[in-house]
Design a protein around this motif. Sequence first.
Motif, PDB file in Angstrom:
ATOM      1  N   THR A 109      44.503  42.072  40.411  1.00 25.10           N
ATOM      2  CA  THR A 109      43.239  42.271  39.712  1.00 25.10           C
ATOM      3  C   THR A 109      42.362  41.022  39.764  1.00 25.10           C
ATOM      4  N   GLU A 110      41.063  41.243  39.996  1.00 17.32           N
ATOM      5  CA  GLU A 110      40.095  40.145  40.006  1.00 17.32           C
ATOM      6  C   GLU A 110      38.910  40.499  39.122  1.00 17.32           C
ATOM      7  N   PRO A 111      38.254  39.489  38.545  1.00 20.37           N
ATOM      8  CA  PRO A 111      37.167  39.772  37.594  1.00 20.37           C
ATOM      9  C   PRO A 111      35.974  40.484  38.210  1.00 20.37           C
ATOM     10  N   ASN A 112      35.710  40.280  39.501  1.00 22.13           N
ATOM     11  CA  ASN A 112      34.520  40.869  40.109  1.00 22.13           C
ATOM     12  C   ASN A 112      34.814  42.056  41.021  1.00 22.13           C
ATOM     13  N   ALA A 113      36.082  42.469  41.101  1.00 21.88           N
ATOM     14  CA  ALA A 113      36.442  43.581  41.977  1.00 21.88           C
ATOM     15  C   ALA A 113      36.726  44.860  41.199  1.00 21.88           C
ATOM     16  N   GLY A 114      37.271  44.731  39.980  1.00 25.72           N
ATOM     17  CA  GLY A 114      37.594  45.924  39.210  1.00 25.72           C
ATOM     18  C   GLY A 114      38.568  46.804  39.965  1.00 25.72           C
ATOM     19  N   SER A 115      38.259  48.096  40.040  1.00 26.30           N
ATOM     20  CA  SER A 115      39.131  49.044  40.728  1.00 26.30           C
ATOM     21  C   SER A 115      38.898  49.092  42.234  1.00 26.30           C
ATOM     22  N   ASN A 116      37.896  48.345  42.724  1.00 27.53           N
ATOM     23  CA  ASN A 116      37.562  48.359  44.148  1.00 27.53           C
ATOM     24  C   ASN A 116      38.385  47.298  44.874  1.00 27.53           C
ATOM     25  N   THR A 117      39.571  47.681  45.294  1.00 31.26           N
ATOM     26  CA  THR A 117      40.483  46.741  45.942  1.00 31.26           C
ATOM     27  C   THR A 117      39.887  46.147  47.215  1.00 31.26           C
ATOM     28  N   HIS A 118      39.024  46.909  47.879  1.00 35.69           N
ATOM     29  CA  HIS A 118      38.420  46.409  49.120  1.00 35.69           C
ATOM     30  C   HIS A 118      37.507  45.206  48.880  1.00 35.69           C
ATOM     31  N   GLN A 119      37.124  44.966  47.644  1.00 34.96           N
ATOM     32  CA  GLN A 119      36.218  43.861  47.334  1.00 34.96           C
ATOM     33  C   GLN A 119      36.952  42.613  46.847  1.00 34.96           C
ATOM     34  N   LEU A 120      38.278  42.569  46.989  1.00 34.79           N
ATOM     35  CA  LEU A 120      39.018  41.386  46.574  1.00 34.79           C
ATOM     36  C   LEU A 120      38.491  40.151  47.298  1.00 34.79           C
ATOM     37  N   ALA A 121      38.269  39.085  46.530  1.00 39.98           N
ATOM     38  CA  ALA A 121      37.687  37.866  47.098  1.00 39.98           C
ATOM     39  C   ALA A 121      38.719  36.781  47.379  1.00 39.98           C
ATOM     40  N   THR A 122      39.910  36.884  46.796  1.00 40.99           N
ATOM     41  CA  THR A 122      40.951  35.889  47.064  1.00 40.99           C
ATOM     42  C   THR A 122      41.330  35.959  48.542  1.00 40.99           C
ATOM     43  N   THR A 123      41.332  34.811  49.209  1.00 41.82           N
ATOM     44  CA  THR A 123      41.591  34.774  50.644  1.00 41.82           C
ATOM     45  C   THR A 123      42.866  33.997  50.956  1.00 41.82           C
ATOM     46  N   ALA A 124      43.457  34.342  52.076  1.00 49.22           N
ATOM     47  CA  ALA A 124      44.576  33.588  52.633  1.00 49.22           C
ATOM     48  C   ALA A 124      44.267  33.361  54.109  1.00 49.22           C
ATOM     49  N   ARG A 125      44.264  32.105  54.535  1.00 50.79           N
ATOM     50  CA  ARG A 125      43.943  31.804  55.937  1.00 50.79           C
ATOM     51  C   ARG A 125      45.070  30.971  56.548  1.00 50.79           C
ATOM     52  N   ARG A 126      45.276  31.183  57.826  1.00 51.04           N
ATOM     53  CA  ARG A 126      46.313  30.443  58.537  1.00 51.04           C
ATOM     54  C   ARG A 126      45.828  29.044  58.873  1.00 51.04           C
ATOM     55  N   VAL A 127      46.638  28.061  58.532  1.00 50.76           N
ATOM     56  CA  VAL A 127      46.383  26.674  58.921  1.00 50.76           C
ATOM     57  C   VAL A 127      47.701  26.147  59.475  1.00 50.76           C
ATOM     58  N   GLY A 128      47.804  26.124  60.798  1.00 51.20           N
ATOM     59  CA  GLY A 128      49.058  25.728  61.413  1.00 51.20           C
ATOM     60  C   GLY A 128      50.161  26.716  61.077  1.00 51.20           C
ATOM     61  N   ASP A 129      51.254  26.229  60.523  1.00 53.57           N
ATOM     62  CA  ASP A 129      52.383  27.080  60.152  1.00 53.57           C
ATOM     63  C   ASP A 129      52.334  27.495  58.683  1.00 53.57           C
ATOM     64  N   GLU A 130      51.183  27.339  58.060  1.00 50.84           N
ATOM     65  CA  GLU A 130      51.077  27.651  56.638  1.00 50.84           C
ATOM     66  C   GLU A 130      49.952  28.657  56.374  1.00 50.84           C
ATOM     67  N   TRP A 131      50.027  29.250  55.191  1.00 50.51           N
ATOM     68  CA  TRP A 131      48.928  30.049  54.653  1.00 50.51           C
ATOM     69  C   TRP A 131      48.302  29.260  53.509  1.00 50.51           C
ATOM     70  N   VAL A 132      46.976  29.283  53.422  1.00 57.21           N
ATOM     71  CA  VAL A 132      46.273  28.587  52.343  1.00 57.21           C
ATOM     72  C   VAL A 132      45.505  29.620  51.527  1.00 57.21           C
ATOM     73  N   LEU A 133      45.826  29.682  50.228  1.00 55.88           N
ATOM     74  CA  LEU A 133      45.221  30.668  49.340  1.00 55.88           C
ATOM     75  C   LEU A 133      44.145  30.035  48.467  1.00 55.88           C
TER      76      LEU A 133
END
Length: 383
Positions: free
Chosen positions: A125-149
């Motif tokens: 759950t996110e404050p600005n997404a509500g029930s619209n899961t497609h609007q989740l703003a939390t990101t995870a990106r690959r940096v080398g062998d890691e994920w950065v959230l």
Amino acid sequence: MEVVESDEHRDLRAAVGAIAAPFGGAYYAEHARAGQECTELWQALGAAGFIGVNVPEEYGGGGGGLAELTIVCEEIAAKGAPILLLLVTAAISAEVIAEFGSEEQRKEWLPGLASGRTKVVFAITEPNAGSNTHQLATTARRVGDEWVLDGEKYYISGVDTAEALLVVARTGRDESGTAQLSLFLAPTNAPGLTATPLPVDVMLPERQFTLHFDGVRLPASALVGEEGQGFRQVFHGLNPERITGAALCVGIARYALGRAAQYARDRQVWGRPIGAHQGVAHALAKAKIETELAALMTHRAAALHDRGLPAGEASNMAKYAAAEAAIAAVDTAMQTHGGNGVSAEFGLLPYWGLARLLRIAPVNREMILNFVAQHSLGLPRSY
């Protein structure tokens, strides 16, 4: 689906009830008012193998399914001690890790989840997404062998007693611009992760939190399942959450009605029990009927999930019916008690708060009605 409950399930009910009954309503109300988790009950259920009843046997669980976990959730609530965290640790996290986790993740997390020694809570759950899961703003990106959230989560239960989070994050977009979601296991003590208590006026043993992810680094092995397939994986956990949430509501309704019926038999005004009056009796009878109907749909939904059949419609209907039944049952129980309905001595108000919360979460009644209108009746999408 068997309409008549099996001997094994009746025995399970009896065993769970025997553990939960000595704790009961006074224990739950005390912990709800203090905002303290029901640790002793949790440990007792874990020691008996009931928290991990749906975890595969090879990882220390009971080898059962959602049908068995549903009985556990319903029965502890019926004895007056509903535990909200079972919905996220056992119904979501354990189900998702068992189905999509790597063998290393299963070995690392499932034994602890099965025994109750470990808790993995769910962060979607996110404050600005509500029930619209497609609007989740939390990101995870690959940096080398890691994920950065990076991002924020809201109304996350039980973070203070959990070892890890099952986090839903956006890892990209497809050709149409739709978010691609992925799941990650993140330790609750990871550097860059801040958990801030979120005050709520509902009396609950479990605390709520806002989470901030500020460059939280996770190893590549933290990814659960396939990158970009998180939406499908999430719903493997969300249907169980709705079903066990419904079971909790059914149990709450059973507990409240039991208390109210006893009070209506014992309480005398003008020389006769108040339960002899139809104004009291009919309201309780109506709530009883609605509770039993909700229970049937709840167990049907669990049976569909366990058989690998489409369970979305039944899960949503069970959640809707059970939340409505629980609110009606507790409200009727409070009305039956008159002024005693809001007395701390009788301890009914915490159950009304939890039932009211479960009408909103994990999915609100309006989104369930949208789902049924669109998918069950074929009506145009309204949102």
